[in-house]
Design a protein around this motif. Structure first.
Motif, PDB file in Angstrom:
ATOM      1  N   SER A 183       1.016  -1.433   0.219  1.00  0.00           N
ATOM      2  CA  SER A 183      -0.249   0.310  -0.230  1.00  0.00           C
ATOM      3  C   SER A 183       0.873   1.587   0.274  1.00  0.00           C
ATOM      4  O   SER A 183       2.406   1.306   0.468  1.00  0.00           O
ATOM      5  N   ASN A 184       0.472   2.499  -0.789  1.00  0.00           N
ATOM      6  CA  ASN A 184       1.338   3.395  -0.293  1.00  0.00           C
ATOM      7  C   ASN A 184       1.388   4.077   1.323  1.00  0.00           C
ATOM      8  O   ASN A 184       1.060   3.470   1.715  1.00  0.00           O
ATOM      9  N   LEU A 185       2.768   4.943   1.319  1.00  0.00           N
ATOM     10  CA  LEU A 185       3.023   4.940   2.897  1.00  0.00           C
ATOM     11  C   LEU A 185       2.573   5.417   3.164  1.00  0.00           C
ATOM     12  O   LEU A 185       1.889   5.539   4.629  1.00  0.00           O
ATOM     13  N   VAL A 672     -15.703  12.353 -12.003  1.00  0.00           N
ATOM     14  CA  VAL A 672     -16.427  11.189 -12.459  1.00  0.00           C
ATOM     15  C   VAL A 672     -18.046  11.714 -12.055  1.00  0.00           C
ATOM     16  O   VAL A 672     -18.694  11.524 -11.494  1.00  0.00           O
ATOM     17  N   ASN A 673     -18.310  10.909 -13.431  1.00  0.00           N
ATOM     18  CA  ASN A 673     -20.071  11.324 -13.967  1.00  0.00           C
ATOM     19  C   ASN A 673     -19.868  12.878 -14.024  1.00  0.00           C
ATOM     20  O   ASN A 673     -21.484  12.997 -13.475  1.00  0.00           O
ATOM     21  N   GLY A 674     -19.537  13.614 -14.460  1.00  0.00           N
ATOM     22  CA  GLY A 674     -19.205  14.998 -13.933  1.00  0.00           C
ATOM     23  C   GLY A 674     -19.042  16.000 -12.052  1.00  0.00           C
ATOM     24  O   GLY A 674     -19.670  16.918 -12.379  1.00  0.00           O
ATOM     25  N   LYS A 675     -19.150  15.034 -11.615  1.00  0.00           N
ATOM     26  CA  LYS A 675     -19.056  15.367 -10.789  1.00  0.00           C
ATOM     27  C   LYS A 675     -17.832  15.498  -9.545  1.00  0.00           C
ATOM     28  O   LYS A 675     -17.138  14.307  -9.980  1.00  0.00           O
ATOM     29  N   ALA A 676     -16.841  16.510  -9.196  1.00  0.00           N
ATOM     30  CA  ALA A 676     -15.891  16.723  -9.033  1.00  0.00           C
ATOM     31  C   ALA A 676     -15.666  16.243  -7.083  1.00  0.00           C
ATOM     32  O   ALA A 676     -16.742  16.224  -6.948  1.00  0.00           O
ATOM     33  N   TYR A 677     -14.806  15.344  -7.347  1.00  0.00           N
ATOM     34  CA  TYR A 677     -14.119  15.129  -5.733  1.00  0.00           C
ATOM     35  C   TYR A 677     -13.082  15.229  -5.925  1.00  0.00           C
ATOM     36  O   TYR A 677     -12.038  15.591  -6.184  1.00  0.00           O
ATOM     37  N   ALA A 678     -13.080  15.783  -3.931  1.00  0.00           N
ATOM     38  CA  ALA A 678     -11.609  16.150  -3.330  1.00  0.00           C
ATOM     39  C   ALA A 678     -10.324  15.230  -3.292  1.00  0.00           C
ATOM     40  O   ALA A 678      -9.411  16.017  -3.758  1.00  0.00           O
ATOM     41  N   ASP A 679     -10.396  14.107  -3.746  1.00  0.00           N
ATOM     42  CA  ASP A 679      -9.459  13.720  -3.861  1.00  0.00           C
ATOM     43  C   ASP A 679      -8.721  12.958  -5.224  1.00  0.00           C
ATOM     44  O   ASP A 679      -9.878  12.921  -5.786  1.00  0.00           O
ATOM     45  N   VAL A 680      -7.477  12.901  -5.277  1.00  0.00           N
ATOM     46  CA  VAL A 680      -7.681  11.251  -5.964  1.00  0.00           C
ATOM     47  C   VAL A 680      -7.193   9.878  -5.707  1.00  0.00           C
ATOM     48  O   VAL A 680      -6.743  10.041  -5.258  1.00  0.00           O
ATOM     49  N   MET A 681      -7.125   9.484  -7.296  1.00  0.00           N
ATOM     50  CA  MET A 681      -7.525   7.705  -6.121  1.00  0.00           C
ATOM     51  C   MET A 681      -6.295   7.134  -6.865  1.00  0.00           C
ATOM     52  O   MET A 681      -5.590   7.275  -7.746  1.00  0.00           O
ATOM     53  N   PRO A 682      -5.300   7.256  -5.613  1.00  0.00           N
ATOM     54  CA  PRO A 682      -3.678   6.512  -6.207  1.00  0.00           C
ATOM     55  C   PRO A 682      -3.889   5.261  -7.074  1.00  0.00           C
ATOM     56  O   PRO A 682      -5.040   4.186  -6.444  1.00  0.00           O
ATOM     57  N   PRO A 683      -3.013   5.262  -7.727  1.00  0.00           N
ATOM     58  CA  PRO A 683      -2.874   3.323  -8.177  1.00  0.00           C
ATOM     59  C   PRO A 683      -2.032   2.846  -6.701  1.00  0.00           C
ATOM     60  O   PRO A 683      -0.885   3.066  -6.351  1.00  0.00           O
ATOM     61  N   LEU A 684      -3.065   1.557  -7.452  1.00  0.00           N
ATOM     62  CA  LEU A 684      -2.747   0.354  -6.322  1.00  0.00           C
ATOM     63  C   LEU A 684      -1.613  -0.742  -7.539  1.00  0.00           C
ATOM     64  O   LEU A 684      -1.403  -1.785  -7.179  1.00  0.00           O
ATOM     65  N   GLY A 685      -0.867  -0.139  -8.056  1.00  0.00           N
ATOM     66  CA  GLY A 685      -0.884  -1.693  -9.394  1.00  0.00           C
ATOM     67  C   GLY A 685       0.994  -2.484  -9.125  1.00  0.00           C
ATOM     68  O   GLY A 685       0.722  -2.709  -9.308  1.00  0.00           O
ATOM     69  N   GLY A 686       1.434  -1.559  -7.620  1.00  0.00           N
ATOM     70  CA  GLY A 686       2.054  -2.392  -6.974  1.00  0.00           C
ATOM     71  C   GLY A 686       2.353  -3.750  -6.374  1.00  0.00           C
ATOM     72  O   GLY A 686       2.657  -4.071  -6.073  1.00  0.00           O
ATOM     73  N   ASN A 687       1.053  -4.040  -5.830  1.00  0.00           N
ATOM     74  CA  ASN A 687       0.131  -4.725  -5.631  1.00  0.00           C
ATOM     75  C   ASN A 687      -0.367  -6.509  -6.969  1.00  0.00           C
ATOM     76  O   ASN A 687      -0.155  -5.989  -7.881  1.00  0.00           O
TER      77      ASN A 687
END
Length: 739
Positions: A183-185, A672-687
């Motif tokens: 997981s991201n630190l 997402v679907n026209g609605k802004a959200y506060a954070d970025v979904m970080p990549p979990l591809g290291g898993n």
């Protein structure tokens, strides 16, 4: 000298003293309406500790004193003291040494032990207690042992200096967990706080720990604790978490997390989430939407390092207040904590201002804690970049700010400050608790500073010295001090030496907090079906204190006795003002129903799918719930927009699985679907592919969603197709992909 002349000179001296105090306050510049004039063009240049101190603004009477700085320490993230008052400093020396996080995974970090040998309040002796660590994130002294947990390692180790040279030479694994952690630190556990109940708590995970026979024993919690960096506790064992990913400055403080995660509407309002820097704050993840027209940060984004002031060397009105660090805003919030019918609410202690704020762009407060001298200590990582590499990638708004202002050049430093107040002398008593016999530690359970009480209790319990039980019983039954009685009860409980007559007497104590303590201690035997104790606690269902009634309801929660559940129902029915218990019980009942439904559905799935979903549920509750909410419905964050989209009953979740796989592998930014959200979904591809598949399978088969599971081979296929991708996805990109 004539009297008149003496008087004049005296007044002159006094006026100079007053003037000096005013200057040291670093008074803020204000406009004609009294509004703080913000520094809109701050310099990112390095300042010496003395220069930086002049940029830090505090309320009248308060000051900061430098305790330690570079070159003695570098990149400090957490501090603690052992029973003899020696300070341990965890240093993340490889954290974001450039904008790409180059070399971050090298085991080159340290824990240092600092001492003030001449009593002047500044550290003058430094020893590298531990080196070759990978981003150490949790430290907890026991007796002469120090518990340490590193990033990306789920195990916990004990270290000891056996020859007195200040360097650890003994290492033992006290908790073994060799499961992979990629997981991201920023999303990994922190804390390791020994709480009043002798349990050791951490953030994120759905476990707490108990120290027994030299090892940590994990205790399962049916729901994750939530939170991210930082964990605070008050005099009565209430825990306060915060969630930077959810942009929620304080979460899960209504009840102990062992009884479930609980946030309530109205626990703080939108105004509480607004922050008030005195400096332009362009280096914020997310861009201009997080800034006011005057270029200052408009709400919490990096809430962290919180603490409750529990000392005795600062003004009385600061006691019990919650301090929350905000390193992006270069500030520290002071929150007033109010209890109304057992519901806790938070309010900024100042109107559109903060307790501590700086115009130094490198001021990065990341932790705070009450020290042995009764003052607050502040850990300033003092650096340019404070966000991890997933949020500083090339092409992002934040990266441009970093490059333009050369924030990546300010590394390898750090400061530790002490908060003091005019006219109040700090307690300069040097602790020697490790050198004392247990009977000499008992009186410290009555100390006015919580640090001394906590450490006396912890050391006695760790030693397992039952010879002090008679003295503890006397304290529990006869001390005029409420907190002394509470600590004595918990210390006896930690020694497995709390007899039934003493517990029953505490249930009838004149003080509500003592009665609440006795009920909390009763939870374990009540859970195991102790009918005699159930009869003894039943009268408290009509206790005049809502806190006592709440604790009774919680302590009976996991009892399978019909009488216990009946008592809970009676409290809720007869005390409609007990909102916290009613909401908590309603959520718990809903979780039971959801679990039963999930088990019914699971029986229709193949064994492999059942395993996938079960593993995904654990990951979601420990990681994803931070932003999406424990039930997938979003998080309560004081009225601001949700940090991430709700997942419950979401047709996008149940739809094309490859879209969700792409998001988890490489992250998602933008509306997402026209609605802004506060954070970025970080990549979990290291898993691993199995990790990604299990999370997706869980959210597609729970929270009102019903769709096919995702297999590791499905993830592998998409991973290969997108192997060259370095950017996060946008929603429009994902929708434009043709199959």
């Amino acid at each position: 000298m004539k009297p008149n002349k003496q008087w004049v000179l005296g007044m002159l001296g006094l006026s100079m003293l007053v003037y000096t105090c005013k200057v040291s306050q670093n008074a803020l510049k204000r406009d004609a309406n009294g509004k703080v004039i913000v520094d809109t063009n701050p310099s990112p240049a390095y300042l010496t500790p003395q220069e930086s101190l002049k940029t830090i603004h505090l309320p009248k009477g308060y000051h900061l004193e430098l305790v330690a700085s570079e070159p003695m320490i570098h990149e400090p993230v957490a501090i603690t003291w052992d029973g003899n008052g020696r300070m341990y400093v965890a240093e993340m020396n490889t954290y974001m040494q450039d904008a790409d996080g180059t070399g971050e995974m090298k085991p080159a970090c340290t824990i240092k032990r600092l001492e003030d040998t001449d009593g002047d309040g500044k550290m003058d002796k430094s020893v590298v207690y531990l080196d070759k660590l990978l981003l150490p994130r949790m430290i907890l002294p026991l007796d002469d042992r120090l518990l340490v947990a590193e990033t990306f390692d789920n195990s916990i180790y004990s270290y000891r200096d056996t020859n007195g040279d200040g360097v650890a030479d003994e290492k033992k694994m006290v908790f073994k967990n060799e499961s992979e952690n990629k997981s991201n630190l920023e999303h990994q556990r922190s804390g390791l706080v020994w709480n009043l109940d002798n349990k050791i708590y951490v953030t994120v995970e759905n476990v707490r720990y108990k120290f027994e026979n030299g090892l940590l024993k994990s205790e399962f919690q049916h729901e994750g604790s939530g939170g991210q960096w930082g964990l605070a506790n008050d005099n009565y064992g209430r825990l306060f978490f915060s969630s930077a990913g959810g942009e929620a400055p304080a979460v899960n403080f209504q009840q102990n997390p062992f009884f479930g995660y609980l946030d309530l509407g109205g626990q703080y309002d939108e105004k509480f989430q607004d922050v008030w820097p005195i400096i332009s704050t362009p280096d914020v993840q997310g861009g201009l939407g997080r800034l006011r027209p005057d270029s200052t940060l408009n709400h919490f984004t990096a809430c962290t390092g919180q603490s409750i002031f529990r000392g005795n060397s600062l003004p009385e009105d600061l006691k019990g207040d919650l301090l929350i660090c905000e390193p992006v805003g270069r500030l520290i919030r002071r929150a007033k904590v109010t209890n109304t019918n057992s519901k806790i609410t938070l309010k900024n202690a100042y109107e559109k201002e903060e307790f501590i704020a700086s115009t130094d762009m490198n001021f990065r407060p990341v932790n705070s804690v009450t020290g042995p001298d009764g003052c607050v200590y502040i850990v300033d990582m003092y650096r340019g970049i404070i966000q991890e590499g997933n949020w500083t990638r090339k092409g992002t708004y934040l990266r441009k700010q970093i490059d333009d202002k050369k924030l990546d050049k300010n590394i390898g430093r750090g400061r530790i400050y002490r908060l003091v107040h005019d006219g109040i002398k700090r307690d300069k008593t040097v602790p020697k608790m490790l050198d004392l016999t247990s009977d000499k530690l008992v009186p410290y359970l009555s100390h006015p500073n919580g640090w001394w009480r906590d450490n006396a209790q912890k050391i006695i319990v760790v030693r397992g010295d039952k010879s002090v039980i008679p003295a503890l019983k006397e304290l529990a039954l006869n001390s005029p001090l409420q907190l002394a009685r509470i600590h004595a009860l918990w210390t006896m409980n930690g020694l497995n030496g709390l007899d039934r007559p003493t517990l029953l007497a505490a249930l009838k104590d004149k003080d509500a907090e003592v009665r609440k303590t006795a009920l909390w201690i009763s939870e374990e035997p009540l859970r195991k079906g102790d009918e005699a104790l159930l009869t003894a606690v039943e009268p408290l269902k009509n206790d005049p204190s809502a806190d006592v009634r709440l604790q009774l309801g919680l302590s009976l929660r996991f009892s399978h006795l019909d009488k216990a559940q009946q008592i809970i129902a009676e409290i809720i029915k007869n005390h409609p003002e007990d909102q916290v218990l009613a909401e908590s019980h309603k959520k718990y009942q809903r979780q039971i129903e959801d679990k039963e439904a999930a088990e019914r559905n699971s029986k229709l799935l193949a064994a492999a799918d059942q395993k996938l979903i079960k593993e995904g549920a654990l990951i979601f509750k420990q990681l994803c719930a931070t932003c999406h909410g424990s039930e997938g419905k979003g998080v309560i964050n004081g009225g601001k927009d949700m940090p991430a989209p709700p997942l419950a009953s979401n047709h996008d979740v149940s739809g094309d699985p490859e879209k969700i796989i792409r998001i988890l592998l490489h992250g998602l930014s933008g509306p997402v679907n026209g609605k802004a959200y506060a954070d970025v979904m970080p990549p979990l591809g290291g898993n691993t592919d199995e990790y990604i598949a299990s999370v997706i399978s869980y959210i597609r088969n729970d929270m009102g969603n019903k769709a096919s599971t995702v297999k590791a081979d499905d993830v592998k296929k998409v991973r290969n197709q997108t192997s060259g991708r370095t950017k996060t996805w946008t929603w429009n990109e994902l929708n434009s992909i043709k199959k």
